[in-house]
Design an enzyme around this catalytic site. Structure first.
Site, PDB file in Angstrom:
ATOM      1  N   VAL A 172       2.926   7.945   4.885  1.00 50.28           N
ATOM      2  CA  VAL A 172       3.828   6.848   4.538  1.00 50.28           C
ATOM      3  C   VAL A 172       3.466   6.382   3.142  1.00 50.28           C
ATOM      4  O   VAL A 172       2.296   6.196   2.819  1.00 50.28           O
ATOM      5  CB  VAL A 172       3.704   5.666   5.534  1.00 50.28           C
ATOM      6  CG1 VAL A 172       4.656   4.542   5.147  1.00 50.28           C
ATOM      7  CG2 VAL A 172       3.974   6.137   6.955  1.00 50.28           C
ATOM      8  N   CYS A 173       4.490   6.213   2.293  1.00 48.85           N
ATOM      9  CA  CYS A 173       4.290   5.667   0.955  1.00 48.85           C
ATOM     10  C   CYS A 173       3.251   6.493   0.189  1.00 48.85           C
ATOM     11  O   CYS A 173       3.323   7.715   0.169  1.00 48.85           O
ATOM     12  CB  CYS A 173       3.897   4.196   1.061  1.00 48.85           C
ATOM     13  SG  CYS A 173       4.109   3.227  -0.444  1.00 48.85           S
ATOM     14  N   THR A 174       2.262   5.854  -0.423  1.00 47.29           N
ATOM     15  CA  THR A 174       1.287   6.569  -1.247  1.00 47.29           C
ATOM     16  C   THR A 174       0.234   7.299  -0.420  1.00 47.29           C
ATOM     17  O   THR A 174      -0.694   7.882  -0.983  1.00 47.29           O
ATOM     18  CB  THR A 174       0.584   5.613  -2.231  1.00 47.29           C
ATOM     19  OG1 THR A 174       0.006   4.522  -1.499  1.00 47.29           O
ATOM     20  CG2 THR A 174       1.569   5.076  -3.255  1.00 47.29           C
TER      21      THR A 174
END
Length: 323
Positions: free
Chosen positions: A108-110
């Site tokens: 998720v995300c970074t």
């Protein structure tokens, strides 16, 4: 149906919603269909971690012991956050060793940066938060970074964009594991859409493009957004900016990063998408209001951008809607 073990990796500086968003989806699925998921959280040494917002999370166990005496997790989920910028080398080493053993690997995300640092995204398509896509592509040239989709599936690996897109990806995985009705029930309970297509853009046209420096060009940008159904040819827009078509096209591209035509296409697509999601208007009416003129023209635009026709796109957001 065999129970799937989900292991959430947590660390200091993790983004809390990257963890809790998907976790609430899977926990809801387990409550709806008991025996579906066994959810665990783990930090490197099992100690509590402090999220980027200051919230403290208490994991179930240590990563070093998470797999002791148990089968590898079906799904290994790696969230993002400030802690991915300079990660603990031990965490990267753990992911390098154990990531390939999970049946499904999710970021998720970074969190994509952690997977990439462990070499798990080499040669694969992936995405991350729009603000970090360029950095990921620069730092990890072996990764085929796609900056626009809210999530990307490449075989057993799924990566999602910023923060709430982790919920979209989790809903998609629940739909895959169980069925659409369960995922729809969860989406309604969480008051989110079921479900944004994975290839939907991460952000609006106005966020994706730069704001022009000169007031006449900023006025044109506002005019396009507020009047997608009017004549938005280069000649008409240039006249509004009191510039020649050639000068206008060059200045617009230099100051916004996209050509006038591309900007208009994105505005019209976003306008039509929002009307499909938020209103009961028919496809023909929406195609006129968005500047496409005909339903067929809008259909071609949606197929190109989302891989689905407007009517099907609407059903994903408004299951009861009828066109």
């Amino acid at each position: 149906m065999p129970q799937r073990t989900l292991l959430f990796v947590v660390f200091d500086g993790v983004q809390s919603l990257d963890v809790t968003g998907p976790l609430e989806v899977f926990a809801g699925a387990e409550a709806h269909t008991p025996g579906t998921y066994r959810i665990r959280t783990a930090s490197l040494d099992g100690a509590p971690v402090r999220t980027s917002s200051g919230l403290t999370l208490v994991p179930d166990e240590a990563l070093t012991g998470a797999l002791t005496g148990a089968a590898d997790p079906h799904t290994l989920l790696v969230p993002g956050g400030e802690g991915t910028h300079a990660p603990d080398p031990r965490l990267v080493d753990w992911l390098r060793a154990h990531g390939p053993r999970a049946e499904r690997l999710v970021s998720v995300c970074t969190g994509a940066f952690l997977l990439a640092a462990a070499g798990l995204l080499d040669g694969r398509r992936a995405t991350t938060h729009w603000a970090y896509c360029e950095q990921l592509a620069h730092d990890r040239p072996a990764v085929r970074v796609e900056p626009e989709p809210i999530y990307v599936r490449d075989g057993r690996i799924a990566t999602s964009a910023g923060v709430t897109s982790g919920i979209d990806l989790a809903l998609a995985l629940v739909e895959e594991d169980l069925d659409r009705d369960v995922a729809l029930c969860l989406a309604r309970h969480l008051v989110v859409f079921l479900r944004r297509p994975g290839n939907q853009a991460q952000f609006s046209v106005q966020l994706a493009a730069q704001t022009a420096l000169r007031e006449p060009l900023r006025d044109v940008q506002r005019w396009i957004t507020e009047h997608p159904d009017t004549d938005l040819s280069v000649e008409a827009l240039a006249a509004r900016a009191a510039l020649s078509p050639r000068h206008f096209a060059r200045a617009f591209r230099d100051e916004t990063g996209v050509t006038p035509g591309r900007y208009v296409d994105r505005v019209r697509l976003e306008h039509a998408r929002r009307l499909l999601e938020d209103t009961p208007d028919g496809v023909e009416e929406i195609s006129r209001a968005s500047g496409y003129g005909t339903p067929e023209a809008m259909r071609r635009a949606f197929l190109k951008a989302f891989g689905t026709a407007p009517a099907e796109y609407r059903r994903r957001f408004r299951p009861a809607a009828v066109d």
